[in-house]
Design a protein around this motif. Sequence first.
Motif, PDB file in Angstrom:
ATOM      1  N   VAL B 124      -5.026   2.509 -10.282  1.00  0.00           N
ATOM      2  CA  VAL B 124      -4.503   2.484  -8.856  1.00  0.00           C
ATOM      3  C   VAL B 124      -3.224   3.321  -8.920  1.00  0.00           C
ATOM      4  N   SER B 125      -2.512   4.041  -9.793  1.00  0.00           N
ATOM      5  CA  SER B 125      -1.526   4.325  -9.947  1.00  0.00           C
ATOM      6  C   SER B 125      -1.017   5.263  -9.069  1.00  0.00           C
ATOM      7  N   GLU B 126      -1.697   6.036  -8.160  1.00  0.00           N
ATOM      8  CA  GLU B 126      -1.576   6.821  -7.019  1.00  0.00           C
ATOM      9  C   GLU B 126      -1.244   6.011  -5.802  1.00  0.00           C
ATOM     10  N   ARG B 127      -1.572   4.752  -5.666  1.00  0.00           N
ATOM     11  CA  ARG B 127      -1.665   4.181  -4.653  1.00  0.00           C
ATOM     12  C   ARG B 127      -0.296   3.509  -4.279  1.00  0.00           C
ATOM     13  N   PHE B 128      -0.157   3.126  -2.920  1.00  0.00           N
ATOM     14  CA  PHE B 128       1.241   2.717  -2.471  1.00  0.00           C
ATOM     15  C   PHE B 128       0.998   1.113  -2.500  1.00  0.00           C
ATOM     16  N   PRO B 129       2.028   0.394  -2.477  1.00  0.00           N
ATOM     17  CA  PRO B 129       2.067  -1.133  -2.487  1.00  0.00           C
ATOM     18  C   PRO B 129       1.432  -1.637  -1.406  1.00  0.00           C
ATOM     19  N   ARG B 130       1.453  -1.072  -0.184  1.00  0.00           N
ATOM     20  CA  ARG B 130       0.569  -1.783   0.975  1.00  0.00           C
ATOM     21  C   ARG B 130      -0.607  -1.750   0.715  1.00  0.00           C
ATOM     22  N   GLN B 131      -1.210  -0.954  -0.142  1.00  0.00           N
ATOM     23  CA  GLN B 131      -2.726  -0.850  -0.352  1.00  0.00           C
ATOM     24  C   GLN B 131      -3.077  -2.015  -1.605  1.00  0.00           C
ATOM     25  N   LEU B 132      -2.173  -2.766  -2.149  1.00  0.00           N
ATOM     26  CA  LEU B 132      -2.355  -3.476  -3.327  1.00  0.00           C
ATOM     27  C   LEU B 132      -2.616  -5.042  -2.855  1.00  0.00           C
ATOM     28  N   SER B 133      -3.183  -5.853  -3.610  1.00  0.00           N
ATOM     29  CA  SER B 133      -3.292  -7.245  -3.241  1.00  0.00           C
ATOM     30  C   SER B 133      -2.072  -7.747  -3.918  1.00  0.00           C
ATOM     31  N   GLY B 134      -1.712  -9.234  -3.626  1.00  0.00           N
ATOM     32  CA  GLY B 134      -0.690  -9.858  -4.008  1.00  0.00           C
ATOM     33  C   GLY B 134      -0.431 -10.035  -5.664  1.00  0.00           C
ATOM     34  N   GLY B 135      -1.591 -10.238  -6.239  1.00  0.00           N
ATOM     35  CA  GLY B 135      -1.809 -10.256  -7.642  1.00  0.00           C
ATOM     36  C   GLY B 135      -1.484  -8.918  -8.361  1.00  0.00           C
TER      37      GLY B 135
END
Lengths: 260, 252
Positions: B124-135
């Motif tokens: 997921v290195s190209e994703r932006f923070p808003r696309q990630l879960s809390g963990g």
Amino acid sequence: MKRSLHWLLPLATGMIILGAWWLVTTVWADRLIYFPGPGQVVKAVWTERAELLPATGKTLWMALAGFAAATVGGGVLALLLASARPVRLSLYPWVLALQMVPVVIMIPIFQIWYSYNAAKTIISMTFMISFFPIVANTTMGLVSTDRRLRELFRTWHARHWQEVLYLRIPYALPYFLTGLKIAAVLAPVGVITGDMLAGTSEGTSGLGFLLYKYRSEFRPDAVFAVALLSAVLGFVFASAVYGLSWLLLHRWHDSATRME
Amino acid sequence: MPDPILSYRSVTKRYERGKPVLDSLDLDVEEGDFVAIIGPSGCGKSTLLRLTAGLSPLSGGQIVFRDGEPSRRSLGFIFQDATLLPWLNVRHNVEMPLRLERRPRAERRQRADEVLRLVGLNAVSERFPRQLSGGMKMRVSLARGLIRQPNLLLLDEPFGALDAITRNQLNAELLSLREQSPFTALFVTHSVNEAVFLSNRIVVLSANPGRLAHRFEVPFSYPRSAALREDPAYHQLCAQVMRALADAASAR
């Protein structure tokens, strides 16, 4: 609701209004001699094109110049204001006070300063109008950087310029773009107002000057034609900035991202 | 015995004339320690970490780093929120500490790949923070904290906002990270279970003013597995720490 409705509905409303306008001005044509129908307006744009198109171009150019100067000047002043609290405390109230001064009173002053050079006067006025929303919003963004993020940068021993470049400026970007959007709406208005008050017929004049000219010639259809072109110009101008804002924010900022 | 990597000598902190938040705290942290700091709210746990990182000045006493100022400069701080920069993707977030040190691009990339692999987030290195879960956000924050290979990692309730399952998972991951990239840790938490599972030493602080109330040695050897949570000895120690915590809270 289907997504296509998001543009179909407003389009339909526009068609209804246009149709009503056409109907009213056709049915009561003999009574509404000063209220041209849509057809007459478009016709006036065409017949006066030799005068209207260069005027539109000149208005666009002056709006761009004033807007660009306000963007650069506003951005730089905001960085200065945000750089230190004493600077902000001593300058910001004056920036606000200056904003409360009606900008039109600057026109005679600019005319004297620039020896009645219309373009310089109008660009300066447009600058004044578009400048404040950019300064106010950008400064707000630069000083409201999340405290936790600033502490994080401190634990990394970031230099001051690094904190500004990598943290404060990106953090303030949405604020800056909000200022830019307001300025983009104001800039064409500023140019047309300035042109009405300070425009001259030397060379090609802007849309504001033509507004006065057609009024004195008592040609409502041509006045409406100028109004139409001003509206299109303002729309294009603002749309460009809204597009830029979307381009810069859509990948990360909540304002520009859709709910998932 | 070698010198402690970090020692607190009568460390005192007070804000503006009020009662001290921390009052003459003495504590030695040995290299390789995993120290859990636990206590009622207002006992100055977080303040202790902030003083250590130099985010806040001491009112009295000393914090001595064995390797002097450079080791303070290289420590890692993990906040309760993931504190990611929302305009950067995962990789660029993780690279930020190295970017500030003006390390070359190739090195930044390589180190980011390494730490992202450690926390299992390469994909997921190209994703932006808003696309990630809390963990996932917290894993990115850990990866970023580890990229400078700090000797000392300060963690301020890093898993407090996560659900119980994710929290246990991240506890185990944190320990396995430490096997692969060793660091000394100071870990502030509200959770007794978390403190016992992670640390080899537990420090209980009392509130108003913050003082050292109890110390516990945690005898379980590393590496620890999730099975430890079912060990009666683990539960016994949890109960002891819980009692000490209740004492510390009532002794105001």
